[in-house]
Design a protein around this motif. Structure first.
Motif, PDB file in Angstrom:
ATOM      1  N   LEU A 133       0.753  -1.319   0.133  1.00  0.00           N
ATOM      2  CA  LEU A 133       0.125   0.134   0.022  1.00  0.00           C
ATOM      3  C   LEU A 133       0.892   1.181   0.075  1.00  0.00           C
ATOM      4  N   ASP A 134       1.427   1.541   1.047  1.00  0.00           N
ATOM      5  CA  ASP A 134       2.176   2.825   1.195  1.00  0.00           C
ATOM      6  C   ASP A 134       3.233   3.054   0.436  1.00  0.00           C
ATOM      7  N   GLY A 135       3.408   3.875  -0.511  1.00  0.00           N
ATOM      8  CA  GLY A 135       4.693   3.960  -1.269  1.00  0.00           C
ATOM      9  C   GLY A 135       4.532   3.281  -2.638  1.00  0.00           C
ATOM     10  N   THR A 136       3.301   2.539  -2.842  1.00  0.00           N
ATOM     11  CA  THR A 136       3.015   1.536  -3.927  1.00  0.00           C
ATOM     12  C   THR A 136       1.832   1.701  -4.629  1.00  0.00           C
ATOM     13  N   LEU A 137       0.810   1.044  -3.988  1.00  0.00           N
ATOM     14  CA  LEU A 137      -0.521   1.501  -4.882  1.00  0.00           C
ATOM     15  C   LEU A 137      -0.984   2.705  -4.203  1.00  0.00           C
ATOM     16  N   LEU A 138      -0.580   3.360  -3.035  1.00  0.00           N
ATOM     17  CA  LEU A 138      -1.143   4.711  -2.640  1.00  0.00           C
ATOM     18  C   LEU A 138       0.145   5.625  -2.916  1.00  0.00           C
ATOM     19  N   ASN A 139      -0.403   7.006  -3.123  1.00  0.00           N
ATOM     20  CA  ASN A 139       0.671   7.857  -3.417  1.00  0.00           C
ATOM     21  C   ASN A 139       1.229   8.341  -2.125  1.00  0.00           C
ATOM     22  N   SER A 140       2.239   9.390  -2.016  1.00  0.00           N
ATOM     23  CA  SER A 140       2.731   9.619  -0.839  1.00  0.00           C
ATOM     24  C   SER A 140       1.769  10.410   0.093  1.00  0.00           C
ATOM     25  N   GLN A 141       0.635  10.637  -0.208  1.00  0.00           N
ATOM     26  CA  GLN A 141      -0.329  11.543   0.689  1.00  0.00           C
ATOM     27  C   GLN A 141      -1.397  10.386   0.738  1.00  0.00           C
ATOM     28  N   LYS A 142      -1.202   9.051   0.536  1.00  0.00           N
ATOM     29  CA  LYS A 142      -1.993   8.074   0.988  1.00  0.00           C
ATOM     30  C   LYS A 142      -3.460   8.062   0.093  1.00  0.00           C
ATOM     31  N   GLU A 143      -3.069   8.599  -1.297  1.00  0.00           N
ATOM     32  CA  GLU A 143      -4.298   8.548  -1.825  1.00  0.00           C
ATOM     33  C   GLU A 143      -4.364   7.545  -3.074  1.00  0.00           C
ATOM     34  N   LEU A 144      -5.460   7.001  -3.434  1.00  0.00           N
ATOM     35  CA  LEU A 144      -5.453   5.992  -4.592  1.00  0.00           C
ATOM     36  C   LEU A 144      -5.927   6.766  -5.807  1.00  0.00           C
ATOM     37  N   LEU A 145      -5.003   6.735  -6.761  1.00  0.00           N
ATOM     38  CA  LEU A 145      -5.064   7.856  -7.826  1.00  0.00           C
ATOM     39  C   LEU A 145      -6.118   7.102  -8.840  1.00  0.00           C
ATOM     40  N   PRO A 146      -6.900   8.057  -9.271  1.00  0.00           N
ATOM     41  CA  PRO A 146      -7.889   7.763 -10.298  1.00  0.00           C
ATOM     42  C   PRO A 146      -7.551   6.604 -11.217  1.00  0.00           C
ATOM     43  N   GLU A 147      -6.244   6.959 -11.848  1.00  0.00           N
ATOM     44  CA  GLU A 147      -5.637   6.002 -13.010  1.00  0.00           C
ATOM     45  C   GLU A 147      -5.408   4.655 -12.470  1.00  0.00           C
ATOM     46  N   VAL A 148      -4.939   4.593 -11.167  1.00  0.00           N
ATOM     47  CA  VAL A 148      -4.750   3.155 -10.495  1.00  0.00           C
ATOM     48  C   VAL A 148      -5.961   2.509 -10.300  1.00  0.00           C
ATOM     49  N   LEU A 149      -6.816   3.342  -9.757  1.00  0.00           N
ATOM     50  CA  LEU A 149      -8.281   2.461  -9.489  1.00  0.00           C
ATOM     51  C   LEU A 149      -8.966   2.094 -10.779  1.00  0.00           C
ATOM     52  N   ASP A 150      -8.987   2.924 -11.814  1.00  0.00           N
ATOM     53  CA  ASP A 150      -9.526   2.435 -12.864  1.00  0.00           C
ATOM     54  C   ASP A 150      -8.786   0.912 -13.758  1.00  0.00           C
ATOM     55  N   GLU A 151      -7.304   1.077 -13.525  1.00  0.00           N
ATOM     56  CA  GLU A 151      -6.834  -0.289 -13.981  1.00  0.00           C
ATOM     57  C   GLU A 151      -6.914  -1.184 -12.945  1.00  0.00           C
ATOM     58  N   LEU A 152      -7.360  -1.169 -11.689  1.00  0.00           N
ATOM     59  CA  LEU A 152      -7.720  -2.295 -10.915  1.00  0.00           C
ATOM     60  C   LEU A 152      -9.090  -2.928 -11.358  1.00  0.00           C
TER      61      LEU A 152
ATOM     62  N   SER B  84       9.798  -0.903   6.120  1.00  0.00           N
ATOM     63  CA  SER B  84       8.829  -0.446   5.214  1.00  0.00           C
ATOM     64  C   SER B  84       9.091   1.150   4.880  1.00  0.00           C
ATOM     65  N   VAL B  85       9.459   1.704   5.662  1.00  0.00           N
ATOM     66  CA  VAL B  85       9.762   3.292   5.395  1.00  0.00           C
ATOM     67  C   VAL B  85      11.123   3.824   5.927  1.00  0.00           C
ATOM     68  N   PRO B  86      11.737   4.805   5.492  1.00  0.00           N
ATOM     69  CA  PRO B  86      13.174   5.009   5.665  1.00  0.00           C
ATOM     70  C   PRO B  86      13.302   5.352   7.351  1.00  0.00           C
ATOM     71  N   ASN B  87      12.560   5.460   8.214  1.00  0.00           N
ATOM     72  CA  ASN B  87      12.547   5.717   9.512  1.00  0.00           C
ATOM     73  C   ASN B  87      12.034   4.540  10.737  1.00  0.00           C
ATOM     74  N   ASN B  88      12.140   3.147   9.768  1.00  0.00           N
ATOM     75  CA  ASN B  88      11.759   2.180  10.709  1.00  0.00           C
ATOM     76  C   ASN B  88      12.246   1.043  10.684  1.00  0.00           C
ATOM     77  N   VAL B  89      12.232   0.018  11.548  1.00  0.00           N
ATOM     78  CA  VAL B  89      12.734  -1.287  11.462  1.00  0.00           C
ATOM     79  C   VAL B  89      11.388  -2.018  12.066  1.00  0.00           C
ATOM     80  N   GLU B  90      11.253  -3.209  11.473  1.00  0.00           N
ATOM     81  CA  GLU B  90       9.818  -4.130  11.904  1.00  0.00           C
ATOM     82  C   GLU B  90      10.342  -5.326  12.135  1.00  0.00           C
TER      83      GLU B  90
END
Length: 276
Positions: free
Chosen positions: A10-29, A188-194
């Motif tokens: 999701l974060d940084g992949t499907l969703l953009n940096s504002q946690k949004e699902l872009l219309p173009e991506v949704l259309d492809e899904l 998953s992000v530059p400031n964490n370890v999981e």
């Protein structure tokens, strides 16, 4: 190669940096769902923390959550598999974290908990306002997290530490697998370890789900951007790294998108590989 399942971080992949699902991506899904492709979010988040712009999609049947610690049947609200950190091990890990200059939290049964003293300083270790809001809204503060967990007697799905020191984060990513060889260490992000149980990773969970659905790895496409996505990128027949991905993930991928998550990179690769 026919794609029957698409797994996406999701974060940084499907969703953009504002946690949004872009219309173009949704259309492809929507397009590939109409072709019969199974669409599966694979995330470090717990299900209740998945944004509504994803969890509310009526064509999502399954999800892999908490870095693979849980495979979830969305339609039937049923857990298909779990791989938790034993409580005793989690307490030991927390005691190590207590000796480090980091903040940390943990996920138990789909809820995230954090020391109150750490919760009060979230803004200091958040990367930006978007991450700050997400951490603030999804973490539950308690006075003594170890005492809290022991009183509940429950195992832990995931632990996560935060540091803005990139060099120290790199040191931890090298050292923690040695200190805790029975755990899966990722980021998953530059400031964490999981930290997860050794049996909990996105690739292993995707394997469990795909076998349940009788879908072979060569018929799977997986998208990611973080180090915790490497296992599923390697498991899938087509592993796709976002343009904004970590370099180690790009090295493991079959394809790197020309566009990043803010410019519909997922849509780009889906159009390229799902042409039936």
């Amino acid at each position: 190669m026919e794609i029957k399942l698409i797994a996406f971080d999701l974060d940084g992949t499907l969703l953009n940096s504002q946690k949004e699902l872009l219309p173009e991506v949704l259309d492809e899904l929507k397009r590939v769902k109409n072709l019969g492709v199974e669409l599966v979010p694979v995330t470090g988040r717990f299900w209740e923390a998945v944004p509504k712009n994803v969890s509310g999609l009526d064509f999502i049947n399954y999800a892999v959550t908490v870095n693979g610690a849980e495979v979830y049947d969305v339609k039937n609200s049923k857990v298909l598999s779990r791989a938790d950190i034993p409580l005793k091990t989690a307490i030991t890990i927390m005691r190590v974290f207590d000796g480090l200059p980091v903040f940390y939290d943990c996920i138990v049964n789909g809820m995230s908990w954090m020391k109150r003293e750490h919760y009060a300083h979230i803004k200091e270790f958040a990367l930006d306002e978007v991450q700050y809001k997400m951490l603030r809204d999804l973490r539950n503060p308690v006075d003594d997290i170890q005492e809290f967990l022991m009183s509940r007697g429950q195992n832990v799905q995931k632990m996560q530490l935060f540091t803005l020191d990139k060099n120290f984060r790199s040191e931890l990513l090298r050292a923690l697998p040695v200190i805790f060889p029975d755990n899966a260490i990722s980021s998953s992000v530059p400031n964490n370890v999981e930290v997860n149980d050794k049996n909990a990773n996105k690739g292993a969970a995707l394997k469990i789900l795909s076998e349940k659905l009788n879908i072979a790895p060569e018929n799977i496409m997986a998208f990611g951007d973080g180090l915790n996505d490497i296992s599923m990128i390697k498991y899938a027949g087509i592993g796709v790294a976002m343009n904004n991905a970590e370099e180690d993930l790009k090295a493991a991928a079959n394809y790197i998108t020309e566009n990043d998550c803010d410019h519909a990179g997922v849509a780009e690769a889906v159009k390229k590989f799902c042409v039936q």
